[in-house]
Design an enzyme around this catalytic site. Structure first.
Site, mmCIF file in Angstrom:
data_model
loop_
_atom_site.group_PDB
_atom_site.id
_atom_site.type_symbol
_atom_site.label_atom_id
_atom_site.label_comp_id
_atom_site.label_asym_id
_atom_site.label_seq_id
_atom_site.Cartn_x
_atom_site.Cartn_y
_atom_site.Cartn_z
ATOM 1 C CB CYS A 50 -5.910 5.295 25.762
ATOM 2 S SG CYS A 50 -7.785 4.752 25.588
ATOM 3 C CB SER A 107 -13.170 -2.957 26.275
ATOM 4 O OG SER A 107 -12.682 -3.589 24.874
ATOM 5 C CB ALA A 188 -15.276 23.379 26.505
ATOM 6 C CD GLU A 190 -12.514 12.575 30.598
ATOM 7 O OE1 GLU A 190 -12.530 11.284 30.261
ATOM 8 O OE2 GLU A 190 -12.116 13.063 31.616
#
Length: 424
Positions: A50, A107, A188, A190
């Site tokens: 991603c 990263s 519910a 991220e």
């Protein structure tokens, strides 16, 4: 021979561009084979996540224009748009880049561990596609070895630097064996999804997802083998939950002191670890006053994250030094390999000359020439033949003024100016 690392990442390209340049798992084998067929790349691997899409290549000579054109064409991008956000590293820099990526030094979250597994998957797919050969294969193995050393010898990946990871890490400190624990996740979104993933990876016995809508909770629960319930069902689930982590968009607390007190009584005061990541808070602050409750807020976690990030940044310097050592070691081994073909050819030539002289000596012996004379002729003939080509080349180099090459030859043959004098 040239190594190339070419691509885009979160530092150079927007999410929109990264999405358009990403490869799906189903595309990779065909894309790799096409890449090697259309461009001058003899070996190739593709890493696509991603946050980055990178091509790792081995070519006879650096040739990136055709690779960029292929990448743009494959994803229906303009070449100018791709050039604006692409980077290219060659040889030593390409090796260093791959090792930094695998070690988590490049990263978005410094030291994150997932990237090494993703790079290993990229290597496996390239092997499946038949596009990794001995050179790129050696580079991947050296990269994995360096990344492992970084993980082992530094603290680059030890401390959590996300709120979700920090929450799970704290739970692990309180409950040494999460395999026997139940977790109740409220919300519910991220953050809860990340929490669920970390808990699932840690092998938590049972995960329950409570949400305002059962449909959204069910989608998340299905992904991690969890159980979905409505917020109204929380009191029953709270009784069996050792870990409670909440992150909703509610403007008012959804878990009060009374509900937790009742659950503790039924649990016979077995401790509950609670993390309230929501802003505004989901859990009443008074819950933290209860015995047998360990309540952390998002501010507590941010302090943990900040301290851990500082620790990782300190470890990054040591990690960079290990990467530098890994690059130097790999390039030295590669240079040694480059000499193997020359040495093999030289040995084959010497053995051919030897066989010719031995055959000539055997014929002389058969014709009655004395052994002493044959040995002398054999030694002289072999010496002359071995020295002929180097002598011709050295004279030519001297005539051309290539005194640097003469100095190299003196080193190559382990000669020094005093050798003749000592032998007299």
């Amino acid at each position: 021979m040239a190594f190339i690392a070419l691509g885009i990442n979160h530092k150079t390209a927007s999410v929109d561009v990264r999405e358009r340049v990403a490869f799906t798992p189903e595309q990779l084998v065909e894309a790799l084979q096409q890449l090697c067929r259309i461009t001058p790349s003899r070996e190739a691997a593709i890493l696509s996540t991603c946050n980055r899409s990178e091509l790792y290549l081995e070519q006879d000579h650096p040739s990136t224009d055709e690779v960029l054109a292929w990448l743009a064409g494959y994803h229906n991008l303009s070449l100018e748009e791709l050039r604006a956000c692409a980077y290219v590293h060659q040889d030593d820099d390409a090796v260093r880049h791959m090792m930094r990526v695998a070690s988590g030094l490049d990263s978005m979250v410094l030291g994150e561990p997932q990237i090494l597994g993703q790079m290993k998957s990229a290597y496996a797919v390239a092997r499946e596609a038949g596009t990794v050969g001995p050179l790129l294969g050696r580079l991947f193995q050296a990269t994995f070895s360096t990344a492992k050393t970084v993980r082992t010898d530094t603290a680059i990946g030890e401390n959590p630097v996300s709120v979700a990871f920090a929450a799970v890490s704290l739970a692990r400190q309180i409950f040494s064996d999460l395999h026997r624990s139940q977790a109740l996740l409220i919300g519910a979104g991220e953050t809860i999804t990340l929490v669920a993933r970390h808990l699932h990876e840690q092998g938590v016995k049972r995960i329950v997802v409570a949400n305002r809508t059962l449909e959204r909770a069910s989608i998340l629960a299905e992904e991690f083998g969890a159980h979905a319930v409505l917020l109204a069902d929380m009191p029953q689930e709270l009784v069996n939950s050792d870990i409670v982590i909440s992150s909703t968009a509610s403007q008012l607390p959804i878990l009060g002191k009374g509900a937790v007190e009742r659950a503790l009584k039924q649990r016979r005061h077995k401790p509950i670890f609670m993390v309230d990541i929501a802003v505004p808070r989901d859990i009443e602050p008074e819950v933290g006053e209860l015995d047998d409750v360990y309540l952390y807020t998002v501010d507590d976690l941010h302090e943990v994250v900040a301290e851990n990030l500082k620790s990782r940044q300190g470890a990054a310097q040591a990690a960079e030094e290990l990467v530098g050592a890994g690059v130097e070691d790999f390039m030295q081994r590669l240079r040694e390999l480059a000499a193997v073909d020359v040495l093999r050819a030289y040995r084959q030539q010497a053995e051919r000359l030897r066989d010719e002289e031995v055959l000539k000596a055997q014929r002389m012996l058969q014709n009655g020439t004395s052994a002493e004379e044959v040995l002398a002729l054999l030694a002289r003939g072999l010496t002359n033949k071995l020295l002929h080509a180097p002598s011709v080349q050295l004279k030519k180099l001297s005539a051309d003024g290539r005194f640097d090459a003469l100095a190299v030859a003196q080193e190559l043959f382990a000669l020094d100016e005093g050798s003749d004098k000592r032998s007299q």
